[in-house]
Design an enzyme around this catalytic site. Sequence first.
Site, PDB file in Angstrom:
ATOM      1  N   ASP A  85      37.762  52.222  47.130  1.00  0.00           N
ATOM      2  CA  ASP A  85      36.672  53.149  46.816  1.00  0.00           C
ATOM      3  C   ASP A  85      35.415  52.417  46.364  1.00  0.00           C
ATOM      4  O   ASP A  85      35.467  51.260  45.945  1.00  0.00           O
ATOM      5  CB  ASP A  85      37.107  54.157  45.754  1.00  0.00           C
ATOM      6  CG  ASP A  85      37.355  53.522  44.389  1.00  0.00           C
ATOM      7  OD1 ASP A  85      37.987  52.452  44.356  1.00  0.00           O
ATOM      8  OD2 ASP A  85      36.931  54.105  43.371  1.00  0.00           O
ATOM      9  N   ASP A 145      31.614  45.720  46.396  1.00  0.00           N
ATOM     10  CA  ASP A 145      32.574  46.109  45.359  1.00  0.00           C
ATOM     11  C   ASP A 145      33.320  47.334  45.873  1.00  0.00           C
ATOM     12  O   ASP A 145      32.874  48.445  45.719  1.00  0.00           O
ATOM     13  CB  ASP A 145      31.814  46.422  44.062  1.00  0.00           C
ATOM     14  CG  ASP A 145      32.709  46.857  42.923  1.00  0.00           C
ATOM     15  OD1 ASP A 145      33.931  46.698  43.028  1.00  0.00           O
ATOM     16  OD2 ASP A 145      32.179  47.379  41.927  1.00  0.00           O
ATOM     17  N   GLU A 179      39.607  53.095  41.955  1.00  0.00           N
ATOM     18  CA  GLU A 179      39.417  52.154  40.850  1.00  0.00           C
ATOM     19  C   GLU A 179      38.157  52.485  40.069  1.00  0.00           C
ATOM     20  O   GLU A 179      38.133  52.384  38.840  1.00  0.00           O
ATOM     21  CB  GLU A 179      39.338  50.721  41.399  1.00  0.00           C
ATOM     22  CG  GLU A 179      39.347  49.631  40.328  1.00  0.00           C
ATOM     23  CD  GLU A 179      37.951  49.220  39.838  1.00  0.00           C
ATOM     24  OE1 GLU A 179      37.874  48.439  38.885  1.00  0.00           O
ATOM     25  OE2 GLU A 179      36.937  49.691  40.412  1.00  0.00           O
ATOM     26  N   ASP A 202      38.081  41.177  42.677  1.00  0.00           N
ATOM     27  CA  ASP A 202      37.140  42.241  42.336  1.00  0.00           C
ATOM     28  C   ASP A 202      36.042  41.749  41.394  1.00  0.00           C
ATOM     29  O   ASP A 202      35.408  42.539  40.709  1.00  0.00           O
ATOM     30  CB  ASP A 202      37.921  43.410  41.697  1.00  0.00           C
ATOM     31  CG  ASP A 202      37.105  44.688  41.583  1.00  0.00           C
ATOM     32  OD1 ASP A 202      36.097  44.825  42.305  1.00  0.00           O
ATOM     33  OD2 ASP A 202      37.479  45.552  40.772  1.00  0.00           O
TER      34      ASP A 202
END
Length: 412
Positions: A85, A145, A179, A202
Amino acid sequence: MDSKKYSTLKERFLRYVKFNTRSDDASETIPSTPSQMEFAKMLKKELEELGLSNIFINKACFVNATLPSNIDKKVATVGFIAHMDTADFNAEGISPQIVENYDGKDIVLNKEQNIVLKVEEFPNLKNYISKTLITTDGTTLLGADDKSGIVEIIEAVKYLKEHPEIKHGDIKIAFGPDEEIGRGADYFDVKEFAADYAYTMDGGPIGELEYESFNAAQAKFKIKGVSVHPGTAKGKMINASLIASEIIEMFPKDEVPEKTEGYEGFYFLDEMKSNCEEGEVVYIIRDHDKAKFLAKKEFVKELVEKVNKKYGREVVKLELKDEYYNMGEIIKDHMYVVDIAKQAMENLGIKPLIKAIRGGTDGSKISFMGLPTPNIFAGGENFHGKYEFVALESMEKATDVIVEIVKLNAER
């Protein structure tokens, strides 16, 4: 410029970011948006085409796959995790722009709307002179991201599959939903994943290695006023909007995100809405230090007691819930996981930048499920907005780190 070592990295990234996988905090479904499941199905298909094993999407929308061991001895199983996401910012119609051989000057993202990525505002751009940058067109976020993390993991296992001379144990990979709204990892199945330790891909710029995160909680103040015609309100009206402003005024003025850094915690006014009859004020509470975190939670409880005492009735109800905890509490007993990543970076000539995350990752929750999971850089900068960008070379380096970790794991 295309990557010479990872030939499909750039193309894969440009393709993946065009999927709108924005999560939705207001949704109660798993995943929170249907597009995440569609993206998961596409990833599953591509992992099948790569010839990985044990590929499936579980009921919580985690895409799982395994690159089986090619070594004749027992070695630990290492996992790599990224999220599908993107943050709460426009992600419809993402149109990435490529800046070859970046010259260190301002980058015009959108000429029509005069949206410019300025070096004066983002001096981190100076770290990328001569690199290939991928930016937005100024109207959306980019989604590095964490699409960059997904791409790096896939490119690494693809490379390992194409180079069987590199010996490795079982490698587990997982791509999860939600997330950004703090829910995805709630449904991560550690037993199903079956790794001995793992990493989330991440992080931000090259070198980032993080094994400490915030302790996090949300404080929701629900205010009940009394609405009476203003002309006859004396002694009767209780204005919920004014109580909301009282609550806000009671918080320490310097313990806010814009005045804190490093290991300093904060209270962040996230949301407020009110009228005379009712109101709601939402704060998030963050601190790396457990004792200070508990003290902050105690402060908001006492605040509510003071307000209710002042009005002689329960005008405020508090909903206080923990969100995640500092994964350093777990990882400190498994520091070999950090040491392997650190060694991998040093072997590649990358200086590890070990620092505490001023936030959380899926690893914050997964570590407390029994799987120590620090966070490694994925390369992006300026996340969660239209000025987000990533360097192709940074993604290559992150992919190199994954491959090097796998090598070191096999040598242990």
